[in-house]
Structure formats: C-alpha cells, structure tokens
Design an enzyme around this catalytic site. Structure first.
Site, short mmCIF file in Angstrom:
data_model
loop_
_atom_site.label_atom_id
_atom_site.label_comp_id
_atom_site.label_asym_id
_atom_site.label_seq_id
_atom_site.Cartn_x
_atom_site.Cartn_y
_atom_site.Cartn_z
N MET A 126 0.83 -1.20 0.00
CA MET A 126 0.00 0.00 0.00
C MET A 126 0.87 1.25 0.00
SD MET A 126 -3.09 -0.81 2.68
CE MET A 126 -3.75 -2.43 2.93
N THR A 127 1.68 1.41 1.06
CA THR A 127 2.44 2.64 1.28
C THR A 127 3.51 2.86 0.21
OG1 THR A 127 2.10 2.35 3.65
CG2 THR A 127 3.78 3.94 2.98
N GLY A 130 6.39 9.03 0.08
CA GLY A 130 5.63 10.26 -0.04
C GLY A 130 4.13 10.08 -0.02
N GLY A 132 1.45 7.99 2.24
CA GLY A 132 1.21 7.10 3.37
C GLY A 132 -0.26 6.77 3.52
N THR A 159 5.84 -4.93 5.06
CA THR A 159 6.12 -6.11 5.88
C THR A 159 6.21 -7.33 4.98
OG1 THR A 159 4.93 -5.15 7.75
CG2 THR A 159 5.28 -7.52 7.80
N TYR A 236 -12.47 0.04 -2.47
CA TYR A 236 -13.58 -0.51 -1.68
C TYR A 236 -13.15 -1.79 -0.97
CZ TYR A 236 -16.30 2.70 -4.58
OH TYR A 236 -16.78 3.82 -5.22
N GLU A 245 -7.85 -5.86 9.77
CA GLU A 245 -6.45 -5.48 9.95
C GLU A 245 -6.26 -4.68 11.23
OE1 GLU A 245 -2.86 -3.01 7.68
OE2 GLU A 245 -4.70 -3.54 6.59
N GLY A 342 14.21 1.00 36.15
CA GLY A 342 15.38 1.82 36.42
C GLY A 342 16.41 1.68 35.31
#
Length: 382
Positions: A126-127, A130, A132, A159, A236, A245, A342
């Site tokens: 998908m991504t 420039g 996203g 991924t 769609y 997802e 710590g």
C-alpha cells in the site's frame, strides 16, 4: 481475562501452539532478532502444524475455523515477540483473506494451499514514498495491454517485503479516474516476474526480526488473470478488509501491554532498594495499579469487538477506537514499565528494552492514531 467465546477446543488449540512455540521459537528469538530475520523453515513448521491461515476452508486445505482461532494465534505469537507476530499475522489474517474473499476459483487453487503450508509468504503493497495514509494518492500505475498489465512504481515500509513469494499490490489501473480512488485496483505480483525487484531491507528502531523493506516495479508484466476482484474496485476492497487489519493490530498491542506489565511486576517484586522490594513502595503500587486498570479495560473491549467481528458486524468505528486507544495505551505502559526497571530497563539483556523499542510503530502502521480519530469523527457525523 478470558473471552466468553473461548471453548475447550480453543484451549487445546492454544496448548498445542504454545508447546510448538516453546520448542521452536522462544529459544531462538534473540538469535532471530540479532540476525534480523525469521528463518524460512519456521514458516514451514507453522504450516505443517496448521498454524497458518486456519480459517481457510477445508476445500483448500485449511481447518475451516473462525477468527477466534486467529485471535489465539495473534496472542501467542505476540507473546514471543512483535517482530515474529507482525509478519505472520499480516500473512495469515490481513493478506491471505484478500485472496480468499476476492479470488477466482483458479486463484484460490493456485495460492491458498501455499499460504497455509508456509511455502508461499505474502505481503501487501500500500504505502509509497511520499504517500502514506492517502491511499487514493498512490502513484504506482498498471497499464493494460491486451491480457497483461504493465506495472510501474515503488512501495516502502512493506512487511515481508524481502521474503514474500506473492504480493497484493495497490495500484491505479485508471490514473484519470475522478474521484481518484475509483481508479484503484489490486494486482497479485509473483516472485520471479521480470522487472519485480526488492529494494533495501529497512533499518528499523525495533521489531528487528521483522522483515520490512521496499518493492520496486519496472515494467513488470502481470497477467490480467492476477487481478483480484474487479478493476477499479480496489479502494472498496481495502476499506472492507481494514476492519480486520486494525482489530489484529489492537490485539497485538493488547498482548504487548499485558506482557510488559507481567515482566515488570515480576521485576519489582524481586528488585530490592532501601532494604525492601520496590513493589512495596506506594509509587510503584500506584503505577502498577493504573496500568493494570487500563490493560483490563483494553482487554474487555477487544474481546467484545472480536466477538462482534466473528458475527460479521460492521464495527469500523469501534475497531478504529480500539486501534488508536490500545496502541497509545501500550506506549504509555512501555514507558512506565521501563521507568520502573530503572537503569536496567535501558539494557538490551532485559526484555522490557526490546518491547519498549518495538511498540511505538503500532500507532503508525495500519492507519495512524490521527487517521483513526478522523474515521471515528466521520462515523459520528461530525
């Protein structure tokens, strides 16, 4: 907190999965993190044991189970580590469902059995550089020539990018469509297609064993029969599948929070300061109590949404709420747990350090916190 729909059969499934992971994953996970890769043979072992895509119907070699079993897989893989869970959960419960729900009979027969066995690893593109969250703005183009699409473009932050055998690619088959989202389609690109290249493996802050990289397409000839669903309907389809997802990500974040609290409670009980266990200090008790409360609230909500999702309810608004709130809650838990460790919390030998590094990206991928709030606002008619 046990979900109401969990039965004895679910617990047997979980027991078998945990037994396998204790033998095949937990002892090697630090090595996988160091090498920044999950071995291919582990995917095959998962497949051999029926732990990939268990929801696929028996007709195609699956177990025909519902999403409640995927929930168990997500939980137990995430307990090992987010780097492991990210790729496998994406394969089983995010990408493969596109093939099952949109694929032709020929496509299902060609790919689903490999998805189940682990012989075919999947990815979804998908991504883009420039581009996203604005899926309608993708610049990857597939031009139709006869019975072939000529694919050009680039994807990033993907991924399973370097190991995927097949990748569902979001592209524009009609770049002149108005509005732009009506020109989006989904094509399945297969390993070995000429012009299909892998870019670099991306050097991430966390999730080191997870495979995240770039995909590059230079005049890739994709057969028209690799189109998923109908041309121009890709946007769609993406919207329909994003509910699951985002539920997957919410579940992953919930487990991360639970695990971080568990290891921190164990640590504060055993760590001594000023002559007593630091669990006896009021500040420690208050911090633990606050985190335990938020985590229980998250668990109650995500269990409820999983039950509703199994019943095929439209819960886009609620899943968006869960995705942003639980991912942000897990980040707060990570920071508090590290603080309670710590100086030791900053050491790589302590598990909290890894989980602290891994969790921030969960409020970014699968839709940022800001995008989730935008969806909720729209659903509220604002």
């Amino acid at each position: 907190m046990k979900a109401s729909f969990i039965t004895d059969e679910h617990e047997l499934f979980r027991k078998a999965l945990k037994k396998m992971l204790e033998k095949e994953a937990y002892p090697f996970y630090d090595e996988w993190e160091a090498k920044r890769a999950i071995p291919r043979d582990f995917w095959l072992k998962m497949g051999e044991n029926g732990f990939l895509c268990p929801w696929v119907s028996e007709e195609y070699g699956g177990l025909g189970l519902d999403f409640s079993y995927s929930m168990i897989l997500i939980e137990e893989l995430e307990r090992v580590g987010q780097g492991l869970a990210s790729g496998m959960c994406l394969h089983s419960d995010i990408v493969s469902p596109y093939i099952e729900s949109l694929g032709t009979e020929k496509q299902k027969e060609k790919w689903l059995s490999g998805c189940i066995s682990g012989q075919l690893i999947t990815a979804i593109g998908m991504t883009e550089p420039g581009v996203g969250s604005d899926l309608a703005g993708v610049k990857t183009i597939a031009r139709k020539e006869g019975d072939t699409y000529i694919l050009n473009g680039e994807k990033t932050f993907i991924t399973n990018a370097l190991t995927a055998d097949i990748a569902v690619i979001v592209c524009k088959t009609d770049p002149d469509a108005t509005p732009a989202y009506r020109g989006i389609s989904l094509l399945v690109v297969e390993n070995g297609m000429e012009g299909f290249k892998r870019g670099k493996k991306l050097d991430k802050i966390g999730m080191h064993s997870g495979d995240t990289g770039e995909l590059i397409f230079e005049d890739v000839k994709v057969p028209a029969e690799n189109l998923l669903g109908e041309e121009g309907k890709g946007f769609y389809y993406l919207m329909q599948n994003l509910q699951q997802e985002r539920l997957v990500v919410a579940l992953q974040c919930q487990i991360e929070a639970e695990e971080m609290l568990r290891i921190t409670i164990d640590y504060v009980k055993n760590r001594k300061a000023f002559g007593q266990s630091i669990s006896k200090f009021q500040n420690t008790q208050f911090k633990i109590a606050e985190m335990a409360t938020e985590i229980d609230i998250g668990r109650t909500y995500v269990n409820q949404l999983t039950a509703r999702h199994i019943e095929n309810e439209d819960i886009v608004k609620e899943v968006s709420m869960a995705k942003w709130w639980i991912s942000e809650m897990a980040k707060r838990v990570a920071a508090e747990c590290l603080q309670l460790h710590g100086g030791y919390g900053y050491m790589e030998e302590y598990e909290i350090a890894r989980r602290y590094r891994d969790i921030p990206v969960a409020s970014i991928y699968a839709g940022t916190t800001e995008i989730m709030k935008t969806i909720i606002a729209k659903k509220l008619d604002l």
